[in-house]
Design an enzyme around this catalytic site. Structure first.
Site, PDB file in Angstrom:
ATOM      1  N   ARG A   1       0.947  -1.161  -0.153  1.00  0.00           N
ATOM      2  CA  ARG A   1       0.026   0.055   0.150  1.00  0.00           C
ATOM      3  C   ARG A   1       0.733   1.225  -0.099  1.00  0.00           C
ATOM      4  NH1 ARG A   1      -4.204  -1.529   4.907  1.00  0.00           N
ATOM      5  NH2 ARG A   1      -2.129  -1.745   5.860  1.00  0.00           N
TER       6      ARG A   1
ATOM      7  N   ASP B   1       7.439  -6.091   2.754  1.00  0.00           N
ATOM      8  CA  ASP B   1       6.997  -7.664   2.144  1.00  0.00           C
ATOM      9  C   ASP B   1       6.862  -7.807   0.861  1.00  0.00           C
ATOM     10  OD1 ASP B   1       7.183 -10.267   3.196  1.00  0.00           O
ATOM     11  OD2 ASP B   1       5.038 -10.188   3.888  1.00  0.00           O
TER      12      ASP B   1
ATOM     13  N   HIS C   1       6.629 -12.084   8.920  1.00  0.00           N
ATOM     14  CA  HIS C   1       7.373 -10.579   8.669  1.00  0.00           C
ATOM     15  C   HIS C   1       7.760  -9.904   9.843  1.00  0.00           C
ATOM     16  CE1 HIS C   1       7.422  -6.597   6.115  1.00  0.00           C
ATOM     17  NE2 HIS C   1       8.651  -6.945   6.647  1.00  0.00           N
TER      18      HIS C   1
ATOM     19  N   ASP D   1      -0.054   1.973   7.573  1.00  0.00           N
ATOM     20  CA  ASP D   1      -1.359   2.875   7.717  1.00  0.00           C
ATOM     21  C   ASP D   1      -1.593   3.383   9.378  1.00  0.00           C
ATOM     22  OD1 ASP D   1      -1.463   0.272   9.217  1.00  0.00           O
ATOM     23  OD2 ASP D   1      -3.527  -0.119   8.178  1.00  0.00           O
TER      24      ASP D   1
ATOM     25  N   ASP E   1      -0.202 -10.290  17.639  1.00  0.00           N
ATOM     26  CA  ASP E   1      -0.578  -9.865  18.866  1.00  0.00           C
ATOM     27  C   ASP E   1      -1.093 -10.214  19.847  1.00  0.00           C
ATOM     28  OD1 ASP E   1      -2.498  -9.959  16.764  1.00  0.00           O
ATOM     29  OD2 ASP E   1      -3.194  -7.768  16.851  1.00  0.00           O
TER      30      ASP E   1
ATOM     31  N   SER F   1      -6.801  -7.638   7.947  1.00  0.00           N
ATOM     32  CA  SER F   1      -8.062  -7.771   8.506  1.00  0.00           C
ATOM     33  C   SER F   1      -9.140  -7.449   7.588  1.00  0.00           C
ATOM     34  CB  SER F   1      -8.447  -7.039   9.857  1.00  0.00           C
ATOM     35  OG  SER F   1      -8.361  -5.769   9.372  1.00  0.00           O
TER      36      SER F   1
END
Length: 585
Positions: A159, A201, A264, A305, A390, A422
């Site tokens: 992105r 990545d 990653h 992000d 996480d 997600s």
């Protein structure tokens, strides 16, 4: 002369000559006066005593008109030359200011522009990067290697537009901006978030273009090295193994993005703490020779992000030493899961929490490698084997009772809503979290209240003095005047109460989001007082001996909930929160 003239005597010639001169002078003066009043040129004729009229627009120009035209053209040329010289001189001054850089003030740099990052890389992207490199001719002195023991790691994949937004905010808020304005401190003060390491990545070319453009910007304008790491995703997560049928492969497709992200993460963190990111770096990628930074003492982690607040680095710098010396701390996070606009108020308030939020956090080396007295507890020993890194960190046998420092008002904002692991699942919730707008100078604040025993004592005293109410409606009515507390004895009650207050209703490994010893606080209405959601043990009126002191204690989820007096069953009889749903935070 005519025969008539030749026949005249000498005295007659002299007499006529004198009369002719007087007539000429009289005629010339009359011509000037008439020209001034009428604009018509009168030329006297002495020969026959008559005036011949010629208009100024005649095909025979006068000597006076030629002279005036020449003067006008000369003046116009001179004015033009003077104007061009002044313009050239002004341009030289502006260029000198740009090249020299006004280091007595803030650095003002135009943000790199990319017309369209959604298309494939073409020649104009290369040309844009060259223009950026050409514009930044003057190179700011590099940070001293001793200042760069706290790198910033940014995890990215494909992105590019998100990464560009995150990098620009990092550039605007980076502490090197302030170090350049205080030359006396330039070589002494820690530049937290330096160097910058972007771990990519895959091989998306648009992402590479953004990284290279910002490498030039950071290194030349701020003197902060920027490294790019390229991670190759494992084929086992990209291609279907032969021993797995197609149905099973497609059935678990939703898990693979989380597993790829976890792999990653672990790889990138190890590259930093092992120093391989520096030893494997290609110096040719930089605009000048970069001295190798020291081994990292800690690392700050962002994703592509996440937007940071202006005081993000100041916050991290002020808590870095506490993180290094306090073995009961697991991390420092910049995020508050319940940090909605109407539920927060104090920009300078920090808390300890048993819940790991992620979304902009800092971890010390001893957490990754394992502290001296618990070397087997290092995260790198068995990093997130099932993915969902996480949630894995939040497990009791991984966290080991250690706590996290978090702010009341978040210093990070999650803006990504497409192509994430997600697929934007949490976007609506995360978009309501308030990003702090107050630039707090954290280094000037006394944070000693965050010491584990002192914080536990103060927090218990405030909660125990709060007014006990029996319903959430009653709590809302009293919170305007005093702290109140309401009890939850199972996850159904907690979920209902959380929904009524507009806060996160889930839990991970027996710990609600933002909770400290099972207590969740809500500054309902943004006032001076709190609603505390408390488990039953708080009602008993005495502080447990291990309150806020559970670090390194072997306590599993079942034991923790039993001590809190909380049932873990929901309406359907299933363990609430026992299955991992794979949310990105």
């Amino acid at each position: 002369y005519s025969h008539r003239h030749l026949s005249l005597s000498r005295e007659q010639h002299l007499h006529r000559h004198r009369i002719g001169n007087r007539q000429y002078r009289s005629s010339f003066i009359s011509m000037i006066r008439r020209r001034e009043s009428t604009g018509i040129m009168y030329l006297p004729s002495v020969g026959n005593g008559l005036d011949r009229r010629r208009r100024s627009g005649s095909h025979v120009p006068s000597n006076i008109s030629n002279h005036q035209s020449s003067v006008f053209i000369f003046r116009l040329v001179m004015i033009t030359i003077i104007f061009l010289c002044l313009l050239w001189f002004y341009s030289i001054i502006q260029l000198a200011k740009t090249i020299g850089g006004n280091r007595g003030g803030s650095v003002v740099v135009t943000r790199p522009q990319f017309d369209n990052l959604r298309i494939s890389r073409t020649w104009w992207i290369r040309e844009r990067i060259k223009k950026i490199q050409t514009r930044l001719q003057h190179a700011t002195p590099l940070l001293d290697p001793s200042q760069m023991d706290s790198p910033l790691l940014i995890i990215t994949c494909e992105r590019a537009e998100y990464l560009e937004r995150t990098l620009w905010k990092v550039f605007e808020c980076h502490p090197a901006q302030h170090l350049q304005m205080t030359p006396g401190k330039f070589r002494d003060e820690r530049a937290i978030g330096s160097p910058i390491i972007v771990s990519q990545d895959g091989g998306n070319q648009e992402v590479e273009a953004v990284i290279e453009a910002y490498r030039t910007l950071f290194e030349k304008e701020l003197g902060v090295p920027l490294y790019r790491m390229g991670h190759i995703p494992p084929k086992s997560l990209l291609e279907k193994p032969e021993d797995i049928d197609q149905w099973e492969w497609e059935d678990h497709a939703w898990e693979r993005p989380y597993k790829l992200l976890a792999v990653h993460y672990g790889w990138a963190i190890e590259q930093i703490f092992s120093g391989e990111v520096y030893t494997n770096d290609n110096q040719m990628d930089h605009n000048r020779k970069i001295p190798q930074p020291p081994m990292a003492k800690r690392v700050i982690i962002l994703e592509e992000d996440i937007e940071i607040a202006r005081d993000f680095f100041s916050y991290m710098n002020a808590t870095a030493d506490l993180l290094d010396t306090d073995s009961t701390l697991f991390a420092v996070s910049a995020f508050n899961d319940n940090g909605k606009e109407q539920l927060v108020a104090d920009p300078t308030r920090l808390l300890r929490s048993d819940f790991f939020p992620g979304l902009g956090w800092m971890m010390s080396r001893h957490v990754w490698d394992g502290p001296l007295h618990h070397p087997h507890a290092g995260l790198k020993r068995e990093w997130a084997p099932g993915g969902f890194w996480d949630d894995w960190i939040r497990e009791p046998n991984i966290r080991r009772g250690r706590q996290v420092i978090r702010p009341e008002i978040s210093r990070t904002f999650h803006f990504g809503n497409v192509k994430g692991a997600s697929s934007g699942e949490q976007t609506l919730k995360l978009s309501k979290i308030r990003l702090d707008s107050v630039d707090v100078d954290w280094d000037k604040l006394n944070l000693s209240y965050l010491e584990p025993s002192k914080f536990a004592e103060n927090y218990w005293n405030r909660v125990s003095r709060a007014r006990l109410v029996r319903s959430i409606e009653e709590a809302k009515s009293f919170v305007a005047h005093s702290d109140v507390k309401v009890t939850y004895s199972d996850w159904n009650q907690f979920k209902y109460t959380a929904q009524s207050l507009g806060i996160a209703e889930d839990e991970k490994a027996g710990v609600p989001r933002t909770a400290y010893e099972g207590i969740v606080e809500v500054r309902y209405g943004g006032g001076d007082f709190f609603i505390f959601l408390i488990p039953p043990y708080v009602d008993e009126g005495f502080k447990p001996a291990d309150f806020g002191q559970k670090a390194w204690m072997k306590i599993d989820k079942e034991t923790l909930l039993k001590n809190f007096g909380v049932s873990e069953k929901n309406d359907d009889g299933f363990l609430f929160g026992s299955d991992i749903t794979g949310s990105e935070n």
